[in-house]
Design an enzyme around this catalytic site. Structure first.
Site, short mmCIF file in Angstrom:
data_model
loop_
_atom_site.label_atom_id
_atom_site.label_comp_id
_atom_site.label_asym_id
_atom_site.label_seq_id
_atom_site.Cartn_x
_atom_site.Cartn_y
_atom_site.Cartn_z
N TYR A 75 47.13 83.85 98.50
CA TYR A 75 47.28 82.52 99.09
C TYR A 75 48.40 81.73 98.40
O TYR A 75 49.34 81.26 99.07
CB TYR A 75 45.94 81.78 99.06
N GLU A 90 56.42 80.40 101.82
CA GLU A 90 56.62 79.55 102.99
C GLU A 90 57.39 78.28 102.62
O GLU A 90 58.36 77.89 103.29
CB GLU A 90 55.26 79.19 103.60
#
Length: 246
Positions: free
Chosen positions: A168, A175
């Site tokens: 995660y 991103e």
């Protein structure tokens, strides 16, 4: 920015997981469809994983590996849009709004950032989130498939509720860094921006929008991450207690 039901919807930005709400499972036809969907998606992300490994071995470098898996990545990540319909039609017991938000965030990054801003495609940050997504989705769709077949191996369950601890933050970092790398090119080109005057009397600055997207990670990431840690303790502790009782 991006979850999970027991049979094919998300609940965790793709990196962690959430317990499905207890309710009657899908019918036989819906179950058969969901099994096929999840098997296909598992195979698709395996193709992406193999493509990454083969490209790395051929090049001897991890730089610019995105180009070797660009087409299957776009296809299978876009294919996740079906998960919104799964929720909308009630064959998966998850929130339509939450699933749509999480799926669309991935699709947005795939098409509106990485595809649209060609200059970022060679950035190492792209590989960072692609690797995180790939490992996550192979585990996630395998988890759904075996859950639907009522034969879930403990190893897959453990991986589903554990590897997000690393994947995660890795995916979110990739991103954010990719969006950040795209900013100067978006500003220079005016990509997707609408300036005044125009007949609709409406303006939109895509550069500012991307900055707001980045800022939105600040409140969202910690909440999801700690929620997933709570779910991990809940699910894996329950599994251990169940084993001991047997």
């Amino acid at each position: 920015m991006a979850a999970s039901g027991s049979s094919g919807s998300r609940a965790d930005n793709g990196y962690g997981s959430q317990q499905p709400r207890r309710r009657k499972g899908p019918g036989a036809l819906a179950t058969a469809y969901l099994v096929i969907y999840n098997v296909v998606m598992t195979a698709g992300w395996l193709v992406i994983a193999v493509g990454l490994v083969r490209a790395y071995l051929a090049k001897g470098s991890y730089h610019s590996l995105y180009y070797s898996i660009e087409k299957p990545l776009k296809f299978f990540q876009t294919g996740a849009l079906l998960e919104i319909l799964h929720c909308a039609f009630g064959i998966v017991p998850s929130s339509v709004v939450l699933t749509a938000f999480q799926v669309m965030s991935r699709v947005f990054l795939t098409w509106a950032v990485t595809h649209s801003v060609k200059e970022v495609q060679s950035e190492d940050s792209v590989l960072l989130f692609v690797v995180a997504w790939t490992i996550t989705e192979i585990i996630r769709y395998s988890f759904y498939t075996f859950s639907l077949l009522n034969h879930l191996p403990y190893l897959i369950k453990w991986a589903r509720y554990t590897l997000f601890i690393v994947l995660y933050p890795m995916g979110v970092s990739g991103e954010l860094l990719t969006i950040y790398a795209a900013l100067p090119f978006v500003r220079q080109s005016g990509l997707y921006s609408i300036s005044l005057p125009n007949k609709y009397n409406f303006s939109f600055d895509y550069y500012t929008f991307l900055i707001l997207v980045m800022i939105s990670y600040i409140p969202i990431f910690p909440q999801l991450y700690f929620h997933m840690l709570h779910q991990r303790r809940k699910v894996l502790c329950h599994t251990e207690e169940h084993k001991k009782s047997e």
